[in-house]
Design a protein around this motif. Structure first.
Motif, mmCIF file in Angstrom:
data_model
loop_
_atom_site.group_PDB
_atom_site.id
_atom_site.type_symbol
_atom_site.label_atom_id
_atom_site.label_comp_id
_atom_site.label_asym_id
_atom_site.label_seq_id
_atom_site.Cartn_x
_atom_site.Cartn_y
_atom_site.Cartn_z
ATOM 1 N N UNK A 26 33.214 51.189 4.185
ATOM 2 C CA UNK A 26 33.996 52.138 4.987
ATOM 3 C C UNK A 26 34.184 53.409 4.173
ATOM 4 N N UNK A 27 33.890 54.543 4.803
ATOM 5 C CA UNK A 27 34.059 55.838 4.136
ATOM 6 C C UNK A 27 35.010 56.705 4.976
ATOM 7 N N UNK A 28 35.947 57.340 4.327
ATOM 8 C CA UNK A 28 36.854 58.278 5.009
ATOM 9 C C UNK A 28 36.903 59.572 4.216
ATOM 10 N N UNK A 29 37.099 60.646 4.940
ATOM 11 C CA UNK A 29 37.137 61.987 4.329
ATOM 12 C C UNK A 29 38.513 62.570 4.643
ATOM 13 N N UNK A 30 39.385 62.607 3.626
ATOM 14 C CA UNK A 30 40.781 62.997 3.826
ATOM 15 C C UNK A 30 41.199 63.976 2.726
ATOM 16 N N UNK A 52 35.997 58.432 -4.476
ATOM 17 C CA UNK A 52 34.630 58.738 -4.907
ATOM 18 C C UNK A 52 34.531 60.182 -5.370
ATOM 19 N N UNK A 53 35.312 61.051 -4.712
ATOM 20 C CA UNK A 53 35.300 62.463 -5.088
ATOM 21 C C UNK A 53 36.696 63.016 -4.874
ATOM 22 N N UNK A 54 37.167 63.791 -5.822
ATOM 23 C CA UNK A 54 38.537 64.306 -5.762
ATOM 24 C C UNK A 54 38.762 65.234 -4.577
#
Length: 717
Positions: A26-30, A52-54
């Motif tokens: 599951x990937x979310x971009x917040x 995964x990325x700040x």
């Protein structure tokens, strides 16, 4: 460039291909979130997501098919919600097909913001047409107006973008952020918004989906009969915000209903016509520069408040007609103009797509999606708000490609002609669909040219409108009445010419807002002479209008003789009703409406030459006109004296011998007149006149009208 870089740049073309559940991950971009956890339906932690990325990308492993929710830790709050990118396709293939075809009849329930449940989860489904955008996002307070947060899914080949945002509720304010070919566009309001913020704010609102509890079943079941051409139609046109204020402000819909409905009932009008109530950014346009074609203006309340207003009118047996504007739209950057960075709703070329008179854009009705958008808007008001009719504004500007344009500044149609074939097709289709899907509803054309067959059925080659405004009658009669009576004999033709074409269409005689603004003066102010003559002329003119073939429309304030022009920023001058002359005009309109409704001769054959018979049309010297109105062979005599000279013993031919009764004398004392002219019962004389076997010796009042009806003993001589 990888997916993360596209998310960071807010130009990812397909966020669903990367975000959400994908093969056990599951990937979310917040952006801005501190931490994210995946929860079960019982709020148990399934997994803590890894950063995964700040910049805002979080990932966790989760078995495929596992249902989850997100617990998001923001710097100042905690949020629990489902993942928007865990939901599948939202709009059906049929919806998208019908939209692209231009034939989705319920577009207001398809595109826009729809509060609903999906898989048992409450939220809002957003859908917007923007085929040339590189990315579209929903933005609002719920995501800090951050276009990176909720990018939408593009559905090929329709060009519709969609997204379901869980847990959003009705009332939420939102807009769309679009990335066009040249960069990010100004935030756009939703073309299909069902509710909006009140101006000057420009946001769209998620509408309450709860159905309105209509109580107008009796009215709706009999509407087709009530609005048939043989029925009386007397329309009171008004601007909701300036009719009558509450203390020092415009009314709400409920406050307007409390005051307006009893007034309309007392004055005897069958319908009201509201200047456009669709949301518009500039109040000074009076609604004729509309942007939200599916949303009632928030100036006076909520969509439910407007529905309740219509419902209350219907319960009081008052029909409601709305002005509706498919001819043009304003250039405000938050609206339809260059919606996705291209000329989407408007023609691209300014010779086709820009209205020089109003500095507005022109809908490209030749584009199927735009055709369907406008068609669905019309049906939306008729269905969802039980509106009884639409008066289509500026039809003449739609029909002609060279309307108000100089030579060389317009583009001919595919045949080389000046007719706008796309607009003609749209209007014909509109009227055909309304007749089928909103039986009994009226569609009225404001059309000022000699275009043939405006009110002829579309299947017979016409445009299919229910009625056409008789602009020729309006211009000619106002021009005549403004003349000093001493000169009226030289303009006699202006009062007779209109009867040459009065039965070529189904007409409405309009004295609208356009005649009492922009330096034209009020209706009373147009009348020549001293104060007494001005009021007598006004009463005479209104009597002419109500006895002339054609349905009636009168703008607010004219019914009591307001002196000043209409001003949309203030209420009518109701204090004038303290004075007998103004009260007399109001009483006359009330009486004219009563006669109109009670006497079939004044309404049943408005569109048929058999319902009208000239008696005196050639007395140019005395400026006298007389005619018979007929229904089922029952004659009604109408005589007008357009000079201030009383004319005792003026003989008028009539078809029946016996006694005739004066039903109305516009110069009567209770109308604040001089009490001159015939009253009561008058007996015929055995003298043939005006092609009739008998005649009536009448005392014509100065600047007055007489209406007479045969008594029971009257018979063919």
């Amino acid at each position: 460039m990888n997916d993360l870089e596209h998310l960071q740049r807010a130009d990812h073309a397909d966020p669903f291909a990367f975000l959400g559940p994908h093969g056990g991950e599951v990937r979310v971009w917040l952006p801005g979130a501190l931490a994210v956890e995946l929860l079960s339906a019982q709020d148990e932690v399934l997994a803590a997501m890894n950063v995964v990325d700040a910049s805002g990308l979080f990932v966790a492993q989760l078995p495929s098919g596992t249902r989850y929710r997100l617990r998001i830790h923001w710097p100042q709050a905690e949020q629990v919600s489902e993942d928007p990118y865990a939901f599948g396709l939202l709009l059906s293939d049929l919806d998208l097909y019908l939209f692209s075809e231009g034939n989705h009849r319920r577009l207001g329930k398809c595109l826009g913001a729809q509060a609903m449940e999906i898989d048992g989860v409450p939220g809002v489904r957003f859908a917007v047409w923007a085929p040339n955008a590189r990315r579209v996002s929903v933005v609002g307070n719920f995501n800090g107006w951050d276009g990176r947060r909720h990018p939408m899914r593009l559905r090929y080949p329709s060009g519709v973008w969609e997204l379901f945002i869980p847990r959003l509720q009705p009332g939420e304010v939102y807009k769309y952020e679009l990335l066009g070919a040249a960069g990010t566009l100004p935030l756009k309001a939703d073309p299909l918004a069902l509710a909006t913020e009140a101006p000057p704010a420009t946001g769209s609102r998620v509408a309450d989906p709860a159905p309105f509890d209509w109580q107008d079943h009796d009215w709706m079941s009999r509407r087709a009969e009530r609005q048939a051409p043989a029925q009386p139609l007397s329309i009171y046109e008004l601007h909701a915000g300036s009719w009558q204020w509450v203390e020092d402000r415009p009314p709400s819909w409920d406050e307007l209903a409390e005051r307006l409905i009893p007034y309309i009932r007392e004055q005897g009008f069958s319908h009201i016509e509201l200047m456009p109530v669709m949301e518009h950014p500039f109040g000074g346009s009076w609604g004729y520069q509309t942007l939200s074609m599916f949303a009632p203006t928030a100036r006076y309340g909520s969509p439910a408040d407007f529905a309740r207003f219509v419902d209350r009118c219907h319960q009081a047996q008052i029909g409601v007609i709305l002005d509706w504007v498919p001819a043009h739209f304003p250039t405000d950057e938050h609206g339809l103009a260059h919606f996705d960075g291209t000329s989407l709703y408007e023609y691209a070329h300014p010779f086709e797509g820009f209205h020089q008179d109003w500095d507005t854009y022109i809908y490209n009705l030749g584009r199927s999606e735009v055709h369907g958008f406008m068609l669905a808007s019309a049906l939306h008001w008729l269905r969802e708000y039980h509106v009884d009719g639409l008066r289509v504004d500026a039809v003449a500007s739609m029909l002609y490609r060279d309307y108000s344009r100089k030579e060389g500044e317009w583009i001919p149609n595919r045949h080389g002609g000046r007719e706008n074939l796309e607009a003609i097709e749209f209007l014909s289709h509109l009227n055909t669909v309304v007749a089928s899907e909103a039986p009994g509803a009226l569609v009225i054309a404001e059309e000022s040219t000699a275009w043939p067959g405006v009110s002829r059925p579309a299947e017979e080659g016409g445009l299919g409108f229910s009625y056409k405004w008789n602009m020729g009658w309006m211009h000619d009669s106002l021009s005549y009445i403004r003349e000093d009576p001493v000169y009226r004999s030289y303009h006699h033709h202006k009062m007779t010419f209109g009867l040459l074409y009065a039965f070529s269409e189904r007409f409405i005689l309009p004295i609208s807002h356009d005649e009492v603004v922009h330096g034209k003066g009020s209706l009373l102010g147009k009348m020549p002479g001293d104060r007494w003559q001005q009021f007598a002329n006004l009463r005479l003119y209104l009597s002419l209008m109500w006895t002339h073939p054609g349905k009636k429309l009168l703008f607010m304030g004219c019914e009591f003789g307001q002196w000043r022009e209409w001003d949309h920023d203030s209420q009518l001058d109701w204090y004038l009703l303290r004075y007998p002359e103004h009260l007399g005009v109001q009483m006359l309109v009330r009486e004219l409406n009563r006669l109109l409704h009670e006497l079939p001769a004044l309404h049943a054959m408005d569109d048929r030459a058999e319902g009208f018979h000239w008696l005196i049309g050639d007395d140019q010297r005395n400026s006298v006109f007389a005619w018979l109105r007929l229904a089922d062979r029952e004659p009604l005599l109408v005589v007008h004296n357009f000079t201030p000279v009383p004319r005792p013993g003026y003989s008028v031919g009539v078809p029946l011998k016996g006694h005739w009764r004066v039903l109305l004398n516009s110069d009567a004392q209770h109308f604040a007149g001089s009490a001159a002219g015939s009253q009561g019962i008058i007996e015929t004389q055995p003298l043939a006149a005006h092609g009739q076997p008998q005649s009536l010796p009448l005392d014509l009042p100065p600047l007055g009208c007489l209406i007479l009806i045969p008594e029971g003993d009257a018979r063919v001589s």
